[in-house]
Design a protein around this motif. Structure first.
Motif, PDB file in Angstrom:
ATOM      1  N   ASP A 232       0.798  -1.321   0.100  1.00 60.16           N
ATOM      2  CA  ASP A 232       0.047  -0.009  -0.001  1.00 60.16           C
ATOM      3  C   ASP A 232       0.439   1.335   0.332  1.00 60.16           C
ATOM      4  OD1 ASP A 232      -2.245  -1.657   0.096  1.00 60.16           O
ATOM      5  OD2 ASP A 232      -2.389  -1.171   1.817  1.00 60.16           O
ATOM      6  N   HIS A 233       2.372   0.982   0.009  1.00 61.49           N
ATOM      7  CA  HIS A 233       2.732   2.481  -0.242  1.00 61.49           C
ATOM      8  C   HIS A 233       3.131   2.910  -1.918  1.00 61.49           C
ATOM      9  CE1 HIS A 233       6.835   4.752   0.655  1.00 61.49           C
ATOM     10  NE2 HIS A 233       6.454   4.970   1.434  1.00 61.49           N
ATOM     11  N   PRO A 234       3.064   4.302  -1.783  1.00 59.81           N
ATOM     12  CA  PRO A 234       3.439   4.520  -2.906  1.00 59.81           C
ATOM     13  C   PRO A 234       4.780   4.082  -3.832  1.00 59.81           C
ATOM     14  CG  PRO A 234       2.760   6.474  -1.877  1.00 59.81           C
ATOM     15  CD  PRO A 234       2.745   5.111  -1.156  1.00 59.81           C
ATOM     16  N   LEU A 235       5.128   3.650  -3.083  1.00 59.01           N
ATOM     17  CA  LEU A 235       6.620   2.601  -3.496  1.00 59.01           C
ATOM     18  C   LEU A 235       6.546   1.594  -3.838  1.00 59.01           C
ATOM     19  CD1 LEU A 235       9.832   5.428  -2.214  1.00 59.01           C
ATOM     20  CD2 LEU A 235       8.580   5.421  -4.252  1.00 59.01           C
ATOM     21  N   LYS A 236       6.040   0.751  -3.213  1.00 56.72           N
ATOM     22  CA  LYS A 236       5.592  -0.105  -2.750  1.00 56.72           C
ATOM     23  C   LYS A 236       6.811  -1.214  -2.774  1.00 56.72           C
ATOM     24  CE  LYS A 236       1.729  -0.291  -5.071  1.00 56.72           C
ATOM     25  NZ  LYS A 236       0.420  -0.347  -4.130  1.00 56.72           N
TER      26      LYS A 236
END
Length: 427
Positions: A232-236
């Motif tokens: 779920d982090h923008p950077l994956k």
């Protein structure tokens, strides 16, 4: 340590590594009644004992020390344990859970067996296991750039993992290369002792210690940041390669503001691009690196402000950070000899070395391929890595969840194999 070979033995699970991750895994396996052994190359909590400087403290509050079945037992939940107390906490945990740790046993090779499971070669003989958990972090070999060899021979060089205190360093100024948590804290340690410090500043972000009357870690925990899954982090998964935010738990905890250090006489430089004897050449990125670190800092302040407003929390007002100092014109090079630099500390991190594992579970960089610690190889797991699953992974606060999940996977695979064997015998 006794290095006498031991007779071959078989275990349902072999855990490699006797730090907090390996001990936590042991706790979870014992809860499920799974026989296992923990092989530790050195001693329990070895890295904490030998790779931390004398003034080292946790950068997260003590209340986050939540090893499974063993929450922080002290009287300062909002304090920051120094190195020796951290070691004591981990050693006490090992005793409390009666972890079956074999100290002084180095694992030298792990191979898959033709009929399933693994053979595990160690400094004390060959062993076998149905499943293996690697709990050795990813910080194995100090990463010192090759161009370090171009520095003058008389200039002492050490890696941050061997730094202990300012008196260890030769007379003269000290060049610290790297501004992650270790680099910044070591630079501060030297600076507070009165040593002249030159710090090479990279791209690591920074975090406020306290905002709106409360430790930022407390706010971030309430906001669910430590529970954020990597997917779920923008950077994956790329977030796993990001440097940690720098701040400190020293003297009760405080910010690390490199601009403030510069006002007090610390010399800051951009990224170290090349070395030609005593001549060091730097990139023109110091201002950008400082600005980017501050942007993360004020971004965290803003996120906390929005959380407070959304929840209607009563909290004192606090202005956002404004820069105390800005760099002057770029100085592209520095003569280390003319500047009186007598030593260099490479705070440039580590590289992983899983080369002793013969299994298709690693990518082109030699790093484990996994989902929540489960690799593509049945029965082979990793734990204790940053962002294994969440931001809390790799920290004392998140290891319980990670090891509980892996223990459940161990139980599932064990049951699946048992059913398969029963069907095979019945056919």
């Amino acid at each position: 340590m006794d290095q006498t070979p031991t007779p071959p033995s078989h275990h349902s699970v072999i855990v490699v590594g006797g730090g907090q991750a390996g001990l936590s895994m042991s706790y979870q396996l014992r809860r499920h009644g799974i026989d296992h052994i923990v092989f530790e190359k050195n001693t329990i909590a070895h890295a904490w004992k030998t790779q931390r400087w004398d003034s080292f403290c946790l950068v997260t509050p003590n209340w986050q020390c939540q090893l499974p079945g063993f929450p922080y037992p002290g009287e300062e939940p909002h304090g920051f344990m120094p190195r020796d107390e951290i070691v004591g906490y981990i050693e006490a945990y090992a005793r409390a859970i009666e972890a079956p740790v074999a100290e002084g046993v180095a694992v030298t090779a792990i191979r898959r067996r033709p009929k399933g499971g693994f053979s595990v070669a160690t400094s004390r003989g060959e062993h076998t296991a149905d499943q293996v958990v690697m709990a050795i972090s990813g910080y194995h070999v100090p990463a010192i750039p090759a161009f370090a060899a171009r520095l003058p021979a008389g200039l002492r060089q050490i890696h941050s993992s061997t730094y202990r205190n300012p008196s260890q360093m030769p007379d003269g100024a000290v060049l610290v290369v790297g501004s992650g948590q270790s680099g910044c804290q070591i630079a501060e340690d030297l600076h507070l002792s009165g040593r002249k410090v030159h710090l090479v500043v990279g791209s690591a972000p920074r975090c406020p210690r306290v905002h709106r009357g409360r430790d930022a870690v407390d706010w971030l925990a309430d906001m669910g940041q430590y529970d954020l899954p990597v997917e779920d982090h923008p950077l994956k998964e790329d977030v796993r390669r990001k440097a940690n935010h720098y701040l400190t738990g020293r003297d009760g905890g405080r910010d690390i503001d490199l601009r403030h250090f510069a006002l007090e006489g610390m010399s800051l430089h951009g990224r170290l691009e090349s070395i030609d004897g005593p001549v060091l050449r730097f990139a023109d990125d110091l201002a950008r690196n400082l600005d980017n670190a501050d942007a993360v800092y004020t971004g965290i302040q803003g996120a906390i402000d929005r959380h407070i407003a959304a929840k209607g929390i009563a909290a004192p007002e606090q202005a956002h950070y404004t820069p105390l100092w800005v760099p002057g014109p770029h100085a592209p090079s520095l003569d280390a000899e003319a500047a009186g630099i007598g030593s260099v500390i490479w705070a440039t991190g580590f590289r992983a070395d899983y080369g002793f594992i013969d299994a298709p579970a690693f990518d082109g960089r030699g790093l484990p391929i996994h989902t929540r610690g489960v690799t593509p190889v049945d029965g082979l797991y990793v734990v204790g890595l940053p962002w294994l699953h969440t931001w809390g992974s790799g920290r004392f606060s998140g290891i319980a969840r990670d090891t509980e999940y892996l223990a459940e996977r161990v139980v599932e695979l064990r049951a699946k194999r048992s059913v398969g064997e029963s069907l095979s015998l019945a056919s």
